[in-house]
Design a protein around this motif. Structure first.
Motif, PDB file in Angstrom:
ATOM      1  N   SER A   1       0.788  -1.287  -0.039  1.00  0.00           N
ATOM      2  CA  SER A   1      -0.041  -0.212  -0.088  1.00  0.00           C
ATOM      3  C   SER A   1       0.811   1.277   0.170  1.00  0.00           C
ATOM      4  N   THR A   2       2.294   1.015   0.210  1.00  0.00           N
ATOM      5  CA  THR A   2       2.839   2.506   0.263  1.00  0.00           C
ATOM      6  C   THR A   2       3.776   2.591  -0.997  1.00  0.00           C
ATOM      7  N   SER A   3       4.244   3.703  -1.392  1.00  0.00           N
ATOM      8  CA  SER A   3       5.081   3.973  -2.439  1.00  0.00           C
ATOM      9  C   SER A   3       6.251   3.280  -2.520  1.00  0.00           C
ATOM     10  N   GLY A   4       6.974   3.355  -1.106  1.00  0.00           N
ATOM     11  CA  GLY A   4       8.179   2.627  -1.060  1.00  0.00           C
ATOM     12  C   GLY A   4       8.183   1.115  -1.466  1.00  0.00           C
ATOM     13  N   LEU A   5       7.109   0.482  -0.813  1.00  0.00           N
ATOM     14  CA  LEU A   5       7.115  -1.031  -1.202  1.00  0.00           C
ATOM     15  C   LEU A   5       6.384  -1.242  -2.662  1.00  0.00           C
ATOM     16  N   ARG A   6       5.713  -0.204  -3.128  1.00  0.00           N
ATOM     17  CA  ARG A   6       5.173  -0.354  -4.443  1.00  0.00           C
ATOM     18  C   ARG A   6       6.350  -0.316  -5.404  1.00  0.00           C
ATOM     19  N   ALA A   7       7.239   0.602  -5.102  1.00  0.00           N
ATOM     20  CA  ALA A   7       8.347   0.819  -5.895  1.00  0.00           C
ATOM     21  C   ALA A   7       9.167  -0.674  -6.103  1.00  0.00           C
ATOM     22  N   VAL A   8       9.214  -1.668  -5.135  1.00  0.00           N
ATOM     23  CA  VAL A   8       9.789  -2.800  -5.134  1.00  0.00           C
ATOM     24  C   VAL A   8       9.077  -3.600  -6.571  1.00  0.00           C
ATOM     25  N   ASN A   9       7.813  -3.384  -6.576  1.00  0.00           N
ATOM     26  CA  ASN A   9       7.045  -4.279  -7.483  1.00  0.00           C
ATOM     27  C   ASN A   9       7.540  -3.651  -8.949  1.00  0.00           C
TER      28      ASN A   9
ATOM     29  N   ARG B   1      11.603  -3.254  21.279  1.00  0.00           N
ATOM     30  CA  ARG B   1      10.377  -2.711  20.981  1.00  0.00           C
ATOM     31  C   ARG B   1      10.092  -1.647  20.009  1.00  0.00           C
ATOM     32  N   PHE B   2       9.415  -1.314  19.081  1.00  0.00           N
ATOM     33  CA  PHE B   2       9.105  -0.354  18.107  1.00  0.00           C
ATOM     34  C   PHE B   2       7.764   0.214  18.305  1.00  0.00           C
ATOM     35  N   PHE B   3       7.622   1.554  17.904  1.00  0.00           N
ATOM     36  CA  PHE B   3       6.258   2.202  18.155  1.00  0.00           C
ATOM     37  C   PHE B   3       5.992   2.719  16.523  1.00  0.00           C
ATOM     38  N   CYS B   4       4.911   2.191  16.350  1.00  0.00           N
ATOM     39  CA  CYS B   4       4.089   2.422  14.891  1.00  0.00           C
ATOM     40  C   CYS B   4       2.596   2.888  15.106  1.00  0.00           C
ATOM     41  N   ASN B   5       2.297   3.784  13.976  1.00  0.00           N
ATOM     42  CA  ASN B   5       1.053   3.951  13.712  1.00  0.00           C
ATOM     43  C   ASN B   5       0.575   3.161  13.104  1.00  0.00           C
ATOM     44  N   GLY B   6      -0.883   2.908  12.739  1.00  0.00           N
ATOM     45  CA  GLY B   6      -1.474   2.058  11.812  1.00  0.00           C
ATOM     46  C   GLY B   6      -0.753   1.738  10.447  1.00  0.00           C
ATOM     47  N   ALA B   7      -0.308   2.829   9.758  1.00  0.00           N
ATOM     48  CA  ALA B   7       0.193   2.709   8.393  1.00  0.00           C
ATOM     49  C   ALA B   7       1.575   2.164   8.565  1.00  0.00           C
ATOM     50  N   LEU B   8       2.237   2.423   9.535  1.00  0.00           N
ATOM     51  CA  LEU B   8       3.644   1.839   9.352  1.00  0.00           C
ATOM     52  C   LEU B   8       3.742   0.365   9.908  1.00  0.00           C
ATOM     53  N   ALA B   9       2.748   0.104  11.044  1.00  0.00           N
ATOM     54  CA  ALA B   9       2.598  -1.481  11.249  1.00  0.00           C
ATOM     55  C   ALA B   9       2.220  -2.142  10.171  1.00  0.00           C
ATOM     56  N   SER B  10       1.074  -1.601   9.248  1.00  0.00           N
ATOM     57  CA  SER B  10       0.724  -2.461   8.173  1.00  0.00           C
ATOM     58  C   SER B  10       1.842  -2.589   7.131  1.00  0.00           C
ATOM     59  N   GLN B  11       2.691  -1.441   6.980  1.00  0.00           N
ATOM     60  CA  GLN B  11       3.806  -1.684   5.777  1.00  0.00           C
ATOM     61  C   GLN B  11       4.818  -2.529   6.530  1.00  0.00           C
TER      62      GLN B  11
END
Length: 210
Positions: A100-108, A155-165
């Motif tokens: 869902s993120t530009s960074g990961l879509r760039a992999v594809n 331990r890492f802190f994430c919001n929803g988008a970062l955890a999903s990524q």
């Protein structure tokens, strides 16, 4: 933000990719850069890069107006989904899928273009210790629920988008077996890579000992 950061530090990127539908204007433009824009990007971004080297591609996304999974155990069918308007526009055309993120879509996109080695710089997928800003840029991520993610005992802190990524990142690793990915700069994604590498070494040792 990486595009502008590089240019501000005297480095003109060869390519810039975005799948962002919101208004996110670039601070700088480069005549040497090819702008790989998904057709779902905001029209203002297309206006901004007019006259530059632009390659438009279709971003395949799941039909997100999906119903609740059936309780009788039967699988959902394509017709059970309510297609989004943007999906109807490019139905029957080639769309590049991915996370869902530009960074990961760039992999594809990189994989489709023939690249087999990708290095992430500063793509950590977690918040700073204040649980509110990004680790490298200090950018305010806004209000939202903070999720604690434990990987490798850290331990890492994430919001929803970062955890999903971070979850989607592992799907990418499982999908592209012939792709070499490195993560530099620390953070959640780097720790995921270290834990996976350690587990792989353990499995290899078990096979050899057997």
């Amino acid at each position: 933000g990486s595009h502008d950061y590089l240019i501000e530090h005297g480095i003109e990127p060869d390519m810039f990719l975005s799948v962002e539908p919101r208004v996110r204007p670039l601070k700088h433009l480069s005549d040497k850069c090819c702008y790989l824009l998904a057709s779902r990007c905001h029209p203002d971004l297309f206006d901004q890069v007019k006259g530059k080297d632009v390659l438009v591609w279709h971003s395949f996304s799941s039909l997100s107006n999906a119903p609740t999974p059936k309780l009788d155990g039967t699988k959902l069918h394509w017709n059970d989904f309510a297609p989004l308007p943007e999906c109807e526009v490019w139905r029957g055309r080639f769309g590049v899928g991915g996370a869902s993120t530009s960074g990961l879509r760039a992999v594809n996109i990189g994989y489709v273009m023939g690249f087999r080695k990708i290095i992430f710089y500063g793509m950590d997928s977690c918040l700073a210790e204040d649980r509110f800003t990004k680790r490298f840029s200090g950018e305010n991520t806004g209000e939202g629920k903070v999720i604690d993610v434990i990987v490798g005992g850290k331990r890492f802190f994430c919001n929803g988008a970062l955890a999903s990524q971070a979850m989607e990142f592992q799907e990418v690793l499982n999908m592209f077996r012939d792709l070499k990915i490195e993560v530099r700069g620390g953070g959640l994604l780097a720790e995921i890579m270290q834990v996976r590498a350690a587990k792989k070494e353990d499995r290899n040792r078990e096979v050899k000992s057997a």
